[in-house]
Structures are given as C-alpha cells and as structure tokens.
Design a protein around this motif. Structure first.
Motif, short mmCIF file in Angstrom:
data_model
loop_
_atom_site.label_atom_id
_atom_site.label_comp_id
_atom_site.label_asym_id
_atom_site.label_seq_id
_atom_site.Cartn_x
_atom_site.Cartn_y
_atom_site.Cartn_z
N CYS A 10 0.87 -1.14 -0.03
CA CYS A 10 0.03 0.11 -0.05
C CYS A 10 0.96 1.36 0.09
O CYS A 10 0.38 2.46 -0.04
CB CYS A 10 -1.03 0.01 1.19
SG CYS A 10 -0.15 0.11 2.95
N CYS A 32 2.94 -3.74 5.95
CA CYS A 32 2.16 -3.25 7.27
C CYS A 32 1.45 -4.34 7.63
O CYS A 32 0.98 -5.38 7.16
CB CYS A 32 1.42 -2.07 7.01
SG CYS A 32 0.08 -2.08 5.84
N CYS A 35 -2.01 -5.17 5.62
CA CYS A 35 -1.44 -5.88 4.46
C CYS A 35 -0.97 -7.27 4.55
O CYS A 35 -1.18 -8.36 3.98
CB CYS A 35 -0.32 -5.10 3.35
SG CYS A 35 -1.23 -3.57 3.09
ZN LIG Z 1 0.26 -2.18 3.68
#
Ligand SMILES: [Zn+2]
Length: 103
Positions: A10, A32, A35
């Motif tokens: 992202c 992250c 994700c």
């Molecule tokens: Zn992410």
C-alpha cells in the motif's frame, strides 16, 4: 528507536515493534500489519530477498536518524554544496562535437 518500514503493498509507512514481533506473530519488513494479515489470509509469504533489502534499508535509515539526533552540528556541515553544477562540462565535450571536427 524503532525502524520505519515502507509497505510494498500500500506504500504506507509503518513502525513494527522493536523486536519485529506482533502479539499474534512475527512482523514483516515488507508489509504493514493490515497488508500482512490479508496476504497471510491469501496464503502468500513475503519475498525473502525483498525482506532482507527492506530490513537493510530500514536499518540504514535508523542509523542515519540516530546519528543526526546525537550530533546536531552535522546538519550545518551537510549543507555544503558543490559550487558548480556537474552537468555543463560534460555536455560540451560530448562525442558529437569532437567527431564533427575530426572528420
Ligand atoms: Zn500496507
């Protein structure tokens, strides 16, 4: 100080825990936590090469931040810039002008 990572999925920046471990498992250096969760749900694993690269990048950034924090005087020294733009000289002595004169 914690390392900052950039999620390859992202593009967001995130700070995993210092030990790279979330309460529910190991933290990924490439994704992250949202994700990572969706990737894991999809049965995907992170690219080990990408993970090593991300880890090295984050470590370098952390070292730079630590050095800057420890030595505020370094900011003044880092501002010294070359007095002349590096491009103009090379542009004039390119292969085009020289060859035209010889031939
Ligand atoms: Zn992410």
């Amino acid at each position: 100080m914690r390392m900052v990572f950039e999620c390859v999925e992202c593009g967001g920046h995130y700070l995993p825990p210092e030990g790279m471990v979330y309460p529910d498992g190991p933290a990924s250096p490439v994704w992250c936590s949202p994700c990572q969760t969706s990737k894991r749900t999809a049965g995907l694993r992170e690219d080990p090469l990408l993970a090593r690269l991300a880890l090295a990048t984050a470590r370098a950034a952390l070292a730079r931040r630590a050095a800057e924090a420890a030595e505020p005087a370094a900011v003044g020294r880092a501002d010294v810039r070359p007095s002349r733009p590096p491009l103009s000289r090379r542009a004039r002595s390119g292969p085009g002008g020289l060859r035209g004169r010889l031939g």
